[in-house]
Enzyme design. Structure first.
Site, PDB file in Angstrom:
ATOM      1  N   THR A  32      69.355   6.281  41.550  1.00 36.84           N
ATOM      2  CA  THR A  32      70.251   7.260  42.157  1.00 36.84           C
ATOM      3  C   THR A  32      70.103   7.333  43.670  1.00 36.84           C
ATOM      4  O   THR A  32      71.078   7.532  44.397  1.00 36.84           O
ATOM      5  CB  THR A  32      69.993   8.651  41.553  1.00 36.84           C
ATOM      6  OG1 THR A  32      70.273   8.604  40.154  1.00 36.84           O
ATOM      7  CG2 THR A  32      70.865   9.711  42.197  1.00 36.84           C
ATOM      8  N   ASP A  86      70.313   0.268  38.014  1.00 38.54           N
ATOM      9  CA  ASP A  86      70.227   1.593  37.401  1.00 38.54           C
ATOM     10  C   ASP A  86      68.949   1.586  36.573  1.00 38.54           C
ATOM     11  O   ASP A  86      68.673   0.627  35.845  1.00 38.54           O
ATOM     12  CB  ASP A  86      71.441   1.831  36.507  1.00 38.54           C
ATOM     13  CG  ASP A  86      71.474   3.237  35.939  1.00 38.54           C
ATOM     14  OD1 ASP A  86      70.519   3.599  35.212  1.00 38.54           O
ATOM     15  OD2 ASP A  86      72.451   3.960  36.187  1.00 38.54           O
ATOM     16  N   SER A  87      68.137   2.631  36.665  1.00 38.48           N
ATOM     17  CA  SER A  87      66.820   2.573  36.018  1.00 38.48           C
ATOM     18  C   SER A  87      66.909   2.473  34.499  1.00 38.48           C
ATOM     19  O   SER A  87      65.933   2.097  33.846  1.00 38.48           O
ATOM     20  CB  SER A  87      65.968   3.779  36.411  1.00 38.48           C
ATOM     21  OG  SER A  87      66.447   4.969  35.834  1.00 38.48           O
ATOM     22  N   ARG A 276      55.117   9.256  17.334  1.00 39.97           N
ATOM     23  CA  ARG A 276      55.163  10.601  17.904  1.00 39.97           C
ATOM     24  C   ARG A 276      55.237  11.606  16.762  1.00 39.97           C
ATOM     25  O   ARG A 276      56.239  11.717  16.069  1.00 39.97           O
ATOM     26  CB  ARG A 276      56.344  10.734  18.863  1.00 39.97           C
ATOM     27  CG  ARG A 276      56.120   9.978  20.160  1.00 39.97           C
ATOM     28  CD  ARG A 276      57.216  10.180  21.181  1.00 39.97           C
ATOM     29  NE  ARG A 276      58.460   9.520  20.774  1.00 39.97           N
ATOM     30  CZ  ARG A 276      59.564  10.149  20.437  1.00 39.97           C
ATOM     31  NH1 ARG A 276      59.605  11.472  20.436  1.00 39.97           N
ATOM     32  NH2 ARG A 276      60.630   9.486  20.085  1.00 39.97           N
ATOM     33  N   CYS A 310      54.736  17.285  21.347  1.00 36.45           N
ATOM     34  CA  CYS A 310      54.681  18.445  22.239  1.00 36.45           C
ATOM     35  C   CYS A 310      54.534  17.988  23.686  1.00 36.45           C
ATOM     36  O   CYS A 310      53.867  16.997  23.979  1.00 36.45           O
ATOM     37  CB  CYS A 310      53.512  19.354  21.866  1.00 36.45           C
ATOM     38  SG  CYS A 310      53.606  19.999  20.176  1.00 36.45           S
TER      39      CYS A 310
END
Length: 508
Positions: A32, A86-87, A276, A310
């Site tokens: 960006t 763009d990342s 996760r 979390c």
């Protein structure tokens, strides 16, 4: 040419330049910060990355601080320029290109700034931290929420702050020889960082580690939190050039069944999984096939690393019954690592380590990415009803890097506990001894190897957790096996499905 014009030119040519006190190399990857409208005549058209030359006018004034800077882009393995990205299109190969750009300029400059898009910035920061070995110079990653060309952009301030930190020799700031993210009012350890907002100017946070620096009227570096620089005379800087991308990040969710999970895990090319999980590392235990599918994938040679969903906190498997099965089947604890750091570390460890050492090194801090090291001592034991023992006596050794001086906690976990002949309402005392292989019912509880006891009833479940930190600190010696003796008081032989000792030590 008139005499007046010649005089003006002469004045420009003879104007003294500020002395160069620091050199900074800026690596422009896109994002960006350098975006411009695809249609120059339509500011509402989709944004695309501009070239690096478009950024130069915005940072010329840093030379007034005595900082010489140079800006460059990335090149691929064949030496071809990589256009600004763009990342969302940045992957592990680009991390290597960034590392190679740093390697190429390492001896010539004092620090580095990497301009990067925000979407995958935390992944890149983690990846670079593992690729750069024996780092002794700042590598500061920054970007912006708004393009540098927009009036309200945060880009110029982020970029100038990053250059100030990388050019510490000129600005008088302390050296921060780490891969960091400089964004808004914070300097954060890169592999502790995650993106927390798409709209706030403070787009990143480090939930499990304090800020390395605060940026306001002054830039203040918390030097006590910064990792020390490598001594490049004794340990030269170098980079790793390979990462294993045969990995996957799998988030557990209510409704995910064993059949769905098996479909993903059975991929023949898959070598590592970041799992996760809920809370402190929990996964469904009903149906039991859920854990079995994960265990079978580990048995087939895959590496599974457990991190929490979390934002804050970490994994401690075995703390709840819902994570016990994962621990027993060989899932590795990711401690309090971010998901981004865990994935990058997995890619790196799969290349740099083999066999059991992969498990050991994934649980040991390498670049400050976790708060504690975990040395799992797994005792090879399974005692069924036909082999019940009056005393369980087992020994095993922690990994060679374990040092008792760094120990924070030692948690003993006994799984699948049972006692033959014990009545439903009977309370049984069970004693624990450390490094006393001959301990039995008649052994005195006054000896230094006594680690306490627990009372057991059939109704309380089959898993026992016991904190034996004090005793381990007292009697364990570095480099030697740790013996655990579990002694029931009374004529009730013991059953057991697993014996685990988790040694939590301070990470460097």
């Amino acid at each position: 040419m008139s005499n007046d014009v010649m005089a003006d030119n002469a004045q420009v040519e003879t104007k003294p330049k500020p002395p160069v006190r620091a050199k900074v190399f800026i690596i422009y990857t896109g994002g960006t910060i350098g975006m411009v409208p695809s249609d120059p005549n339509n500011t509402a058209s989709p944004l695309i990355p501009a070239n690096k030359e478009s950024l130069e006018p915005f940072i010329r004034d840093v030379e007034k601080e005595g900082i010489y800077w140079e800006i460059g882009g990335l090149t691929d393995k064949k030496g071809n320029p990589v256009p600004p990205l763009d990342s969302s299109n940045v992957n592990h190969e680009h991390w290597v290109y960034m590392a190679e750009a740093i390697e190429d300029k390492y001896d010539d400059v004092d620090g580095f700034v990497v301009l990067h898009g925000t979407d995958t910035m935390a992944y890149t920061a983690s990846g670079l931290s593992f690729l750069l070995a024996n780092l002794a110079k700042p590598v500061v990653i920054t970007g912006s929420q708004l393009p540098i060309f927009q009036l309200r952009s945060d880009a110029i301030q982020n970029l100038v702050n990053a250059i100030y930190i990388a050019g510490y020799k000129a600005t008088g700031l302390p050296l921060v020889p780490e891969v960091t993210i400089c964004f808004a009012d914070s300097l954060l350890r890169g592999n502790r960082t995650t993106k927390v907002s798409t709209t706030s100017m403070r787009g990143f946070d480090s939930p499990n580690y304090p800020r390395l620096g605060e940026i306001g009227e002054h830039i203040r570096i918390n030097t006590d939190l910064v990792r020390p620089p490598a001594n490049n005379e004794q340990s030269p800087f170098y980079i790793h050039r390979e990462l294993n991308a045969n990995v996957m990040d799998i988030g557990i969710f209510p409704g995910l069944g064993p059949k769905q999970l098996k479909t993903v895990l059975k991929s023949p090319d898959l070598e590592g999984v970041v799992l996760r999980t809920f809370g402190a590392g929990n996964a469904p235990s009903d149906p039991p096939e859920f854990v079995s599918v994960i265990g079978d994938s580990i048995d087939s040679g895959k590496v599974v690393l457990n991190v929490t969903q979390c934002v804050q906190g970490g994994v401690e498997m075995g703390l709840y019954e819902a994570s016990s099965g994962l621990l027993e089947r060989g899932v590795i604890s990711g401690m309090d690592m971010t998901a981004e750091a865990a994935l990058a570390k997995m890619m790196w460890i799969l290349v740099t380590e083999k066999g059991h050492e992969r498990q050991t090194q994934l649980q040991i801090g390498q670049r400050g990415e976790q708060s504690e090291n975990l040395f799992d001592v797994r005792y090879p034991i399974e005692i069924g009803p036909d082999k019940a023992k009056p005393v369980i006596s087992e020994s095993a050794s922690p990994a060679g890097q374990f040092r008792k001086a760094a120990l924070n906690r030692a948690m003993l976990r006994v799984a699948g506990v049972g006692f033959k002949g014990l009545a439903d309402d009977e309370v049984l005392e069970v004693r624990i001894f450390v490094n006393l292989p001959g301990a039995n019912e008649s052994t005195s509880t006054k000896v230094p190897q006594y680690a306490g006891s627990f009372n057991y009833q059939e109704s309380q479940g089959t898993t026992i957790m016991k904190d034996i930190t004090t005793t381990v600190k007292r009697v364990v010696e570095d480099g030697r096996p740790i013996y655990i003796n579990i002694v029931p008081v009374g004529d009730h032989p013991m059953l057991c499905k697993g014996l685990f000792l988790a040694l939590f030590a301070k990470a460097e």
